[in-house]
Motif scaffolding. Structure first.
Motif, mmCIF file in Angstrom:
data_model
loop_
_atom_site.group_PDB
_atom_site.id
_atom_site.type_symbol
_atom_site.label_atom_id
_atom_site.label_comp_id
_atom_site.label_asym_id
_atom_site.label_seq_id
_atom_site.Cartn_x
_atom_site.Cartn_y
_atom_site.Cartn_z
ATOM 1 N N ALA A 61 -20.466 -0.466 -11.416
ATOM 2 C CA ALA A 61 -21.554 0.335 -10.865
ATOM 3 C C ALA A 61 -22.538 -0.478 -10.033
ATOM 4 O O ALA A 61 -22.882 -0.091 -8.923
ATOM 5 C CB ALA A 61 -22.289 1.042 -11.997
ATOM 6 N N VAL A 62 -23.010 -1.597 -10.573
ATOM 7 C CA VAL A 62 -24.054 -2.363 -9.876
ATOM 8 C C VAL A 62 -23.747 -3.852 -9.765
ATOM 9 O O VAL A 62 -24.613 -4.637 -9.399
ATOM 10 C CB VAL A 62 -25.442 -2.153 -10.539
ATOM 11 C CG1 VAL A 62 -25.922 -0.733 -10.369
ATOM 12 C CG2 VAL A 62 -25.446 -2.582 -11.979
ATOM 13 N N GLY A 63 -22.533 -4.261 -10.091
ATOM 14 C CA GLY A 63 -22.146 -5.657 -9.926
ATOM 15 C C GLY A 63 -22.672 -6.591 -11.002
ATOM 16 O O GLY A 63 -22.605 -7.808 -10.857
ATOM 17 N N ASP A 64 -23.183 -6.052 -12.117
ATOM 18 C CA ASP A 64 -23.716 -6.887 -13.201
ATOM 19 C C ASP A 64 -22.600 -7.194 -14.188
ATOM 20 O O ASP A 64 -22.144 -6.320 -14.915
ATOM 21 C CB ASP A 64 -24.865 -6.161 -13.907
ATOM 22 C CG ASP A 64 -25.540 -7.014 -14.964
ATOM 23 O OD1 ASP A 64 -24.900 -7.926 -15.531
ATOM 24 O OD2 ASP A 64 -26.723 -6.773 -15.240
ATOM 25 N N THR A 65 -22.151 -8.443 -14.214
ATOM 26 C CA THR A 65 -21.051 -8.835 -15.102
ATOM 27 C C THR A 65 -21.546 -9.594 -16.329
ATOM 28 O O THR A 65 -20.757 -10.215 -17.031
ATOM 29 C CB THR A 65 -20.037 -9.704 -14.347
ATOM 30 O OG1 THR A 65 -20.707 -10.857 -13.825
ATOM 31 C CG2 THR A 65 -19.370 -8.932 -13.216
ATOM 32 N N SER A 66 -22.856 -9.523 -16.610
ATOM 33 C CA SER A 66 -23.422 -10.293 -17.719
ATOM 34 C C SER A 66 -22.867 -9.863 -19.077
ATOM 35 O O SER A 66 -22.816 -10.666 -20.004
ATOM 36 C CB SER A 66 -24.946 -10.191 -17.727
ATOM 37 O OG SER A 66 -25.355 -8.844 -17.903
ATOM 38 N N SER A 67 -22.449 -8.611 -19.230
ATOM 39 C CA SER A 67 -21.919 -8.162 -20.524
ATOM 40 C C SER A 67 -20.392 -8.106 -20.550
ATOM 41 O O SER A 67 -19.808 -7.621 -21.514
ATOM 42 C CB SER A 67 -22.516 -6.800 -20.893
ATOM 43 O OG SER A 67 -22.213 -5.844 -19.913
ATOM 44 N N LEU A 68 -19.751 -8.621 -19.524
ATOM 45 C CA LEU A 68 -18.288 -8.657 -19.488
ATOM 46 C C LEU A 68 -17.803 -9.779 -20.397
ATOM 47 O O LEU A 68 -18.257 -10.919 -20.287
ATOM 48 C CB LEU A 68 -17.818 -8.903 -18.047
ATOM 49 C CG LEU A 68 -16.339 -8.732 -17.742
ATOM 50 C CD1 LEU A 68 -15.901 -7.297 -17.994
ATOM 51 C CD2 LEU A 68 -16.080 -9.095 -16.292
ATOM 52 N N ASP A 69 -16.905 -9.461 -21.316
ATOM 53 C CA ASP A 69 -16.453 -10.502 -22.224
ATOM 54 C C ASP A 69 -15.621 -11.541 -21.468
ATOM 55 O O ASP A 69 -14.937 -11.215 -20.490
ATOM 56 C CB ASP A 69 -15.690 -9.910 -23.431
ATOM 57 C CG ASP A 69 -14.341 -9.345 -23.063
ATOM 58 O OD1 ASP A 69 -13.373 -10.110 -23.031
ATOM 59 O OD2 ASP A 69 -14.273 -8.125 -22.825
ATOM 60 N N PRO A 70 -15.681 -12.808 -21.887
ATOM 61 C CA PRO A 70 -15.021 -13.897 -21.162
ATOM 62 C C PRO A 70 -13.511 -13.710 -20.986
ATOM 63 O O PRO A 70 -12.956 -14.073 -19.956
ATOM 64 C CB PRO A 70 -15.320 -15.138 -22.008
ATOM 65 C CG PRO A 70 -16.545 -14.793 -22.778
ATOM 66 C CD PRO A 70 -16.478 -13.311 -23.002
ATOM 67 N N ALA A 71 -12.842 -13.115 -21.983
ATOM 68 C CA ALA A 71 -11.390 -12.923 -21.881
ATOM 69 C C ALA A 71 -11.057 -11.934 -20.754
ATOM 70 O O ALA A 71 -10.127 -12.157 -19.971
ATOM 71 C CB ALA A 71 -10.835 -12.413 -23.206
ATOM 72 N N ALA A 73 -11.734 -13.624 -17.388
ATOM 73 C CA ALA A 73 -10.650 -14.562 -17.052
ATOM 74 C C ALA A 73 -9.391 -13.808 -16.625
ATOM 75 O O ALA A 73 -8.714 -14.197 -15.665
ATOM 76 C CB ALA A 73 -10.348 -15.468 -18.245
ATOM 77 N N ALA A 74 -9.077 -12.713 -17.308
ATOM 78 C CA ALA A 74 -7.882 -11.929 -16.962
ATOM 79 C C ALA A 74 -8.035 -11.295 -15.584
ATOM 80 O O ALA A 74 -7.085 -11.249 -14.801
ATOM 81 C CB ALA A 74 -7.640 -10.852 -18.019
ATOM 82 N N MET A 75 -9.240 -10.819 -15.275
ATOM 83 C CA MET A 75 -9.467 -10.213 -13.963
ATOM 84 C C MET A 75 -9.364 -11.268 -12.859
ATOM 85 O O MET A 75 -8.831 -10.987 -11.786
ATOM 86 C CB MET A 75 -10.827 -9.515 -13.923
ATOM 87 C CG MET A 75 -10.844 -8.250 -14.773
ATOM 88 S SD MET A 75 -12.391 -7.372 -14.695
ATOM 89 C CE MET A 75 -12.329 -6.719 -13.035
#
Length: 180
Positions: free
Chosen positions: A74-84, A87-89
């Motif tokens: 939605a807004v480009g905020d990846t702060s809550s994206l889990d590290p795994a 890394a997969a993305m």
């Protein structure tokens, strides 16, 4: 103190300026030595910061990876994206999906335009309204280079609509490149 700062914050620091290394694009390198003051943003910038934080907070408690992907998409905020997932993305060359780009701008501008058309707004008001929504969206997602490029293209396409001209992709891209 720096964590509280955001877009629109006025940060005061001490440091020194040194010449850039030969071959670098930068003319001067600034090295910060001490941060004197880094207050949170004020006014409209504080409102946008709260809106971004609210979106991220609304996904807390949802199962991963979706909880981290929603604010990223939605807004480009990846702060809550889990590290795994991050890394997969990256490994699968899908990390661009969590970067705000032309598709996001097109959706926002298109939605504003359709909404204004549905209430019977004349073309000039649809263009002005969609431009205002585009400006707000850029402030919300922060004006990073990809966002500025996409917003420039959307603004030129809106200008073409206002003038009753066709908005051909290559012409819009060329206009945005020239303007930027």
């Amino acid at each position: 103190a720096v964590a509280a700062s955001g877009l629109g914050s006025e940060i005061h620091l001490t440091g020194r300026a040194i010449p850039a290394s030969p071959g670098e694009r930068a003319i001067l390198v600034l090295r910060a030595q001490e941060i004197i003051d880094a207050p949170p943003p004020e006014g409209i910038w504080a409102w946008f910061e709260a809106l971004r934080d609210g979106l991220v907070a609304s996904t807390r408690g949802l199962p991963q990876p979706g909880a981290g992907l929603v604010p990223g998409l939605a807004v480009g905020d990846t702060s809550s994206l889990d590290p795994a997932t991050d890394a997969a993305m990256t490994a699968s060359s899908l990390s661009h999906l969590t970067a705000v780009s032309g598709a996001n701008c097109a959706l926002v501008v298109g939605a504003a335009f359709v909404l204004l058309a549905a209430v019977g707004a004349p073309r000039w008001l649809r263009v002005v309204g969609a431009s205002g929504v585009l400006t707000g969206f850029v402030a919300l997602v922060t004006p990073e280079p990809s966002v500025v490029r996409a917003a420039s293209m959307a603004a030129i396409a809106l200008l073409a609509v206002a003038l009753g001209r066709p908005a051909a992709g290559v012409a819009v891209l060329s206009g945005a490149v020239t303007a930027l």
